[in-house]
Scaffold this motif. Structure first.
Motif, mmCIF file in Angstrom:
data_model
loop_
_atom_site.group_PDB
_atom_site.id
_atom_site.type_symbol
_atom_site.label_atom_id
_atom_site.label_comp_id
_atom_site.label_asym_id
_atom_site.label_seq_id
_atom_site.Cartn_x
_atom_site.Cartn_y
_atom_site.Cartn_z
ATOM 1 N N SER A 169 0.889 -1.317 0.129
ATOM 2 C CA SER A 169 -0.195 -0.266 -0.089
ATOM 3 C C SER A 169 0.755 1.155 -0.243
ATOM 4 C CB SER A 169 -1.025 -0.083 1.194
ATOM 5 O OG SER A 169 -0.329 -0.041 2.455
ATOM 6 N N GLY A 170 1.950 1.322 0.716
ATOM 7 C CA GLY A 170 2.895 2.415 0.639
ATOM 8 C C GLY A 170 3.288 2.456 -0.579
ATOM 9 N N MET A 171 3.823 1.419 -1.396
ATOM 10 C CA MET A 171 4.377 1.427 -2.961
ATOM 11 C C MET A 171 3.309 2.063 -3.788
ATOM 12 S SD MET A 171 6.958 0.962 -4.616
ATOM 13 C CE MET A 171 8.001 -0.570 -4.152
ATOM 14 N N PHE A 172 2.065 1.711 -3.712
ATOM 15 C CA PHE A 172 1.308 2.246 -4.379
ATOM 16 C C PHE A 172 1.032 3.681 -4.129
ATOM 17 C CE2 PHE A 172 -1.185 -2.226 -4.582
ATOM 18 C CZ PHE A 172 -0.733 -2.338 -6.033
ATOM 19 N N ALA A 173 0.729 4.138 -2.987
ATOM 20 C CA ALA A 173 0.599 5.367 -2.592
ATOM 21 C C ALA A 173 1.879 6.501 -3.188
ATOM 22 C CB ALA A 173 0.567 5.870 -1.155
ATOM 23 N N GLU A 174 3.158 5.990 -3.283
ATOM 24 C CA GLU A 174 4.257 6.577 -3.771
ATOM 25 C C GLU A 174 4.120 6.710 -5.589
ATOM 26 O OE1 GLU A 174 7.796 5.257 -2.062
ATOM 27 O OE2 GLU A 174 7.303 7.081 -0.516
ATOM 28 N N MET A 175 3.602 5.673 -5.781
ATOM 29 C CA MET A 175 3.519 5.623 -7.431
ATOM 30 C C MET A 175 2.369 6.533 -7.715
ATOM 31 S SD MET A 175 3.492 1.470 -8.173
ATOM 32 C CE MET A 175 3.139 1.545 -9.911
ATOM 33 N N ARG A 176 1.249 6.554 -6.988
ATOM 34 C CA ARG A 176 0.277 7.748 -7.490
ATOM 35 C C ARG A 176 0.888 9.030 -7.421
ATOM 36 N NH1 ARG A 176 -4.560 7.989 -3.237
ATOM 37 N NH2 ARG A 176 -2.763 8.505 -1.802
ATOM 38 N N ILE A 351 8.915 -2.039 5.364
ATOM 39 C CA ILE A 351 9.108 -0.795 4.873
ATOM 40 C C ILE A 351 7.867 -0.143 4.381
ATOM 41 C CG2 ILE A 351 9.162 -1.656 2.580
ATOM 42 C CD1 ILE A 351 11.731 0.134 1.759
ATOM 43 N N ILE A 352 7.891 1.119 4.476
ATOM 44 C CA ILE A 352 6.574 1.985 4.364
ATOM 45 C C ILE A 352 6.713 2.674 2.938
ATOM 46 C CG2 ILE A 352 4.813 3.394 5.349
ATOM 47 C CD1 ILE A 352 6.502 3.061 8.090
ATOM 48 N N GLY A 353 7.728 3.242 2.672
ATOM 49 C CA GLY A 353 7.911 4.124 1.654
ATOM 50 C C GLY A 353 9.252 4.377 1.106
ATOM 51 N N LYS A 354 9.581 5.397 0.434
ATOM 52 C CA LYS A 354 10.936 6.162 0.200
ATOM 53 C C LYS A 354 11.456 6.729 1.753
ATOM 54 C CE LYS A 354 13.807 9.044 -2.628
ATOM 55 N NZ LYS A 354 13.723 9.995 -3.893
ATOM 56 N N ASN A 355 12.827 6.256 2.151
ATOM 57 C CA ASN A 355 13.197 6.835 3.450
ATOM 58 C C ASN A 355 12.050 6.529 4.597
ATOM 59 O OD1 ASN A 355 15.263 7.779 1.806
ATOM 60 N ND2 ASN A 355 14.396 9.962 1.551
ATOM 61 N N LYS A 356 11.306 5.497 4.566
ATOM 62 C CA LYS A 356 10.514 5.231 5.742
ATOM 63 C C LYS A 356 10.464 3.723 5.842
ATOM 64 C CE LYS A 356 7.576 9.077 4.389
ATOM 65 N NZ LYS A 356 8.066 9.479 3.169
ATOM 66 N N ALA A 357 11.057 3.367 7.166
ATOM 67 C CA ALA A 357 10.601 2.078 7.432
ATOM 68 C C ALA A 357 10.326 1.905 9.008
ATOM 69 C CB ALA A 357 11.828 1.071 7.163
ATOM 70 N N TRP A 396 20.956 -2.418 -8.288
ATOM 71 C CA TRP A 396 20.914 -1.347 -9.551
ATOM 72 C C TRP A 396 19.502 -0.908 -9.609
ATOM 73 C CZ3 TRP A 396 23.423 1.824 -12.409
ATOM 74 C CH2 TRP A 396 22.976 2.340 -13.414
ATOM 75 N N ASN A 397 18.647 -1.738 -9.723
ATOM 76 C CA ASN A 397 17.073 -1.294 -9.657
ATOM 77 C C ASN A 397 16.775 -0.237 -8.478
ATOM 78 O OD1 ASN A 397 15.888 -2.642 -12.082
ATOM 79 N ND2 ASN A 397 16.601 -4.312 -11.233
ATOM 80 N N TRP A 398 17.116 -0.583 -7.455
ATOM 81 C CA TRP A 398 16.922 0.118 -6.305
ATOM 82 C C TRP A 398 17.573 1.602 -6.496
ATOM 83 C CZ3 TRP A 398 17.601 -3.579 -1.641
ATOM 84 C CH2 TRP A 398 16.168 -4.302 -1.400
ATOM 85 N N MET A 399 18.606 1.798 -6.822
ATOM 86 C CA MET A 399 19.321 3.108 -7.225
ATOM 87 C C MET A 399 18.430 3.797 -8.160
ATOM 88 S SD MET A 399 21.687 3.262 -4.792
ATOM 89 C CE MET A 399 20.468 2.626 -3.694
ATOM 90 N N VAL A 400 18.320 3.137 -9.270
ATOM 91 C CA VAL A 400 17.703 4.101 -10.219
ATOM 92 C C VAL A 400 16.202 4.378 -9.703
ATOM 93 C CG1 VAL A 400 16.404 3.600 -12.497
ATOM 94 C CG2 VAL A 400 18.596 2.346 -12.117
ATOM 95 N N ALA A 401 15.589 3.542 -8.970
ATOM 96 C CA ALA A 401 14.004 3.919 -8.453
ATOM 97 C C ALA A 401 14.489 5.072 -7.476
ATOM 98 C CB ALA A 401 13.486 2.752 -7.729
ATOM 99 N N TYR A 402 15.615 5.025 -6.541
ATOM 100 C CA TYR A 402 15.501 5.893 -5.527
ATOM 101 C C TYR A 402 15.780 7.505 -6.310
ATOM 102 C CZ TYR A 402 17.215 8.391 -1.496
ATOM 103 O OH TYR A 402 17.442 9.228 -0.204
ATOM 104 N N PHE A 403 16.739 7.410 -7.119
ATOM 105 C CA PHE A 403 17.134 8.879 -7.850
ATOM 106 C C PHE A 403 16.264 9.190 -8.723
ATOM 107 C CE2 PHE A 403 21.276 7.147 -5.942
ATOM 108 C CZ PHE A 403 21.597 8.283 -5.085
ATOM 109 N N ALA A 404 15.511 8.332 -9.570
ATOM 110 C CA ALA A 404 14.639 8.992 -10.654
ATOM 111 C C ALA A 404 13.154 8.859 -10.166
ATOM 112 C CB ALA A 404 14.690 7.970 -11.805
#
Length: 425
Positions: A169-176, A351-357, A396-404
């Motif tokens: 649910s945290g991932m969906f919220a950040e995608m939105r 984990i809840i979202g980016k920089n949140k756990a 690698w995928n996490w780094m791309v997702a984090y910065f982009a």
């Protein structure tokens, strides 16, 4: 000593790894898939932030060069303990010792409509199906002119307030927030909601009160609508029904609300305990048998005074039971005493979202939240992947997702349906 392991998840693969190259032990691992996968990260495959290959690895490639390990692709149909053999979907195998490491399957608590229409979150196949379903619904929402239909297509209900429900649910919220309007400008004026529902009085119920409170606050800030004391009773005609009389209209019910172990022909009902888990002694030996064992989610072990109702169905229990049983098999070969299993609770996290756990370390009575907890979560999950290749791909995928704040993996890939069946495989 011929050992047959049914299931290559956390418990089975760690048992097999610990027995590698033992001169007096021959291991055959049986699984209905030809790959091991990492369940804690399937939600990231489902939301297109990781490729399936990042969290999975073929058994045969992993076993290559390990002389006493063999792999057999097949599904267990029944056990014949009197003859020390098992019947598979493609043949038979004999054993000296049989180990059930079959994990658990999604439980729908007897709700037929939920089972037929909800999207489960248990296997890699589930994750791919979920990704395809969500992406197709977004495409439908982008072209429909019916606002009510569009709202149903964009609304997501996640059932289950455990780690999987919280994380997805945290991932969906950040995608939105970061992706939806950028890639779907047609939906700019459309309302979309993410609901997280649970029948209990708190999210992450096994964790500390501090983690539960921090998680609720963080998800609410992300825009997730959290509904506690809200139990799903049915899902009919794109409508989720709850015990309290409320309803939510949606095309997307994500089911992360419960699991149960599996029943197997040949194992009598007297050998099962709570939740259909095989009842074992403190050495993981199944009640009523001398050479059949069960480890991980499929087992409920008696004798650990700290867990009188059985151990939690989490990865660390499965890993530790696999390693302990391997040591006991080695001891059997050498006629040495066996070691009873005792669970070492190393902690829990989500984990809840980016920089949140949130992270709990009960042995130290420590609780972490925010960025530091997020780093701990990333590190632990990264090193837990089975190979260096998986770790590098995921990192690698996490780094791309984090910065982009994005990924480029949102492709709808549907296998072609063929008329020929492959039951023999």
């Amino acid at each position: 000593m011929k050992i047959v392991i049914i299931g290559g998840g956390f418990a089975g693969i760690n048992l097999a790894k610990e027995l590698v190259n033992h001169p007096q032990i021959q291991v055959t691992l049986v699984d209905k898939n030809n790959y091991n996968f990492f369940p804690p990260l399937i939600y990231q495959v489902a939301t297109a932030f990781l490729e399936p290959s990042s969290i999975s690895y073929p058994f045969r490639k992993f076993f290559a060069g390990k002389k006493n390990l063999q792999f057999r692709l097949g599904e267990l149909l029944s056990a014949v303990p009197a003859e020390n053999k098992i019947i598979l979907s493609n043949g038979e195998l004999t054993y000296d010792y049989l180990v059930f490491a079959t994990g658990a399957e999604t439980s729908y608590f007897g709700m037929e409509n939920v089972m037929k229409n909800a999207i489960p979150m248990k296997t890699l196949n589930d994750a791919i199906e979920m990704r395809n379903a969500l992406l197709k619904n977004l495409e439908k929402a982008a072209i429909t002119k019916d606002m009510r239909k569009r709202r149903k297509l964009l609304t997501i209900v996640v059932a289950g307030g455990g780690p999987t429900g919280v994380e997805v649910s945290g991932m969906f919220a950040e995608m939105r927030k970061n992706i939806l309007l950028k890639e779907y400008p047609e939906l700019e004026t459309s309302a979309s909601n993410v609901y997280l529902v649970d029948g209990g009085d708190a999210l992450l119920s096994p964790m500390s009160e501090a983690s539960q409170k921090d998680t609720l606050e963080a998800l609410t800030k992300l825009g997730v609508v959290v509904k506690l004391h809200t139990r799903v009773t049915d899902y009919v005609d794109d409508t989720v029904f709850f015990e309290n009389g409320e309803t939510i209209k949606t095309k997307n019910l994500i089911w992360a609300a419960g699991v149960s172990a599996k029943l197997f022909d040949g194992i009598p009902k007297e050998s099962y305990g709570r939740g259909r888990r095989m009842a074992t002694d403190q050495y993981n030996k199944v009640n009523g048998f001398e050479n059949i064992y069960a480890i991980g989610d499929t087992a409920i072990l008696a004798g650990d005074k700290n867990f009188p109702d059985g151990h939690p169905q989490v990865a660390q229990v499965a890993i530790q039971q696999g390693l302990n049983l391997a040591k006991n098999f080695k001891a059997l070969v050498q006629n040495k005493p066996l070691k009873p299993f005792a669970y070492n609770d190393k902690g829990s996290m989500a984990i809840i979202g980016k920089n949140k756990a949130v992270v709990d370390l009960p042995s130290l009575k420590w609780h972490f939240k925010g960025f530091f907890a997020w780093i701990i979560w990333l590190f632990i999950h990264l090193i837990s992947l089975i190979t260096y290749r998986n770790r590098l791909n995921t990192f690698w995928n996490w780094m791309v997702a984090y910065f982009a704040r994005d990924q480029s993996l949102r492709m709808i890939i549907r296998p072609e349906k063929r008329s020929l069946e492959d039951k023999e495989i």
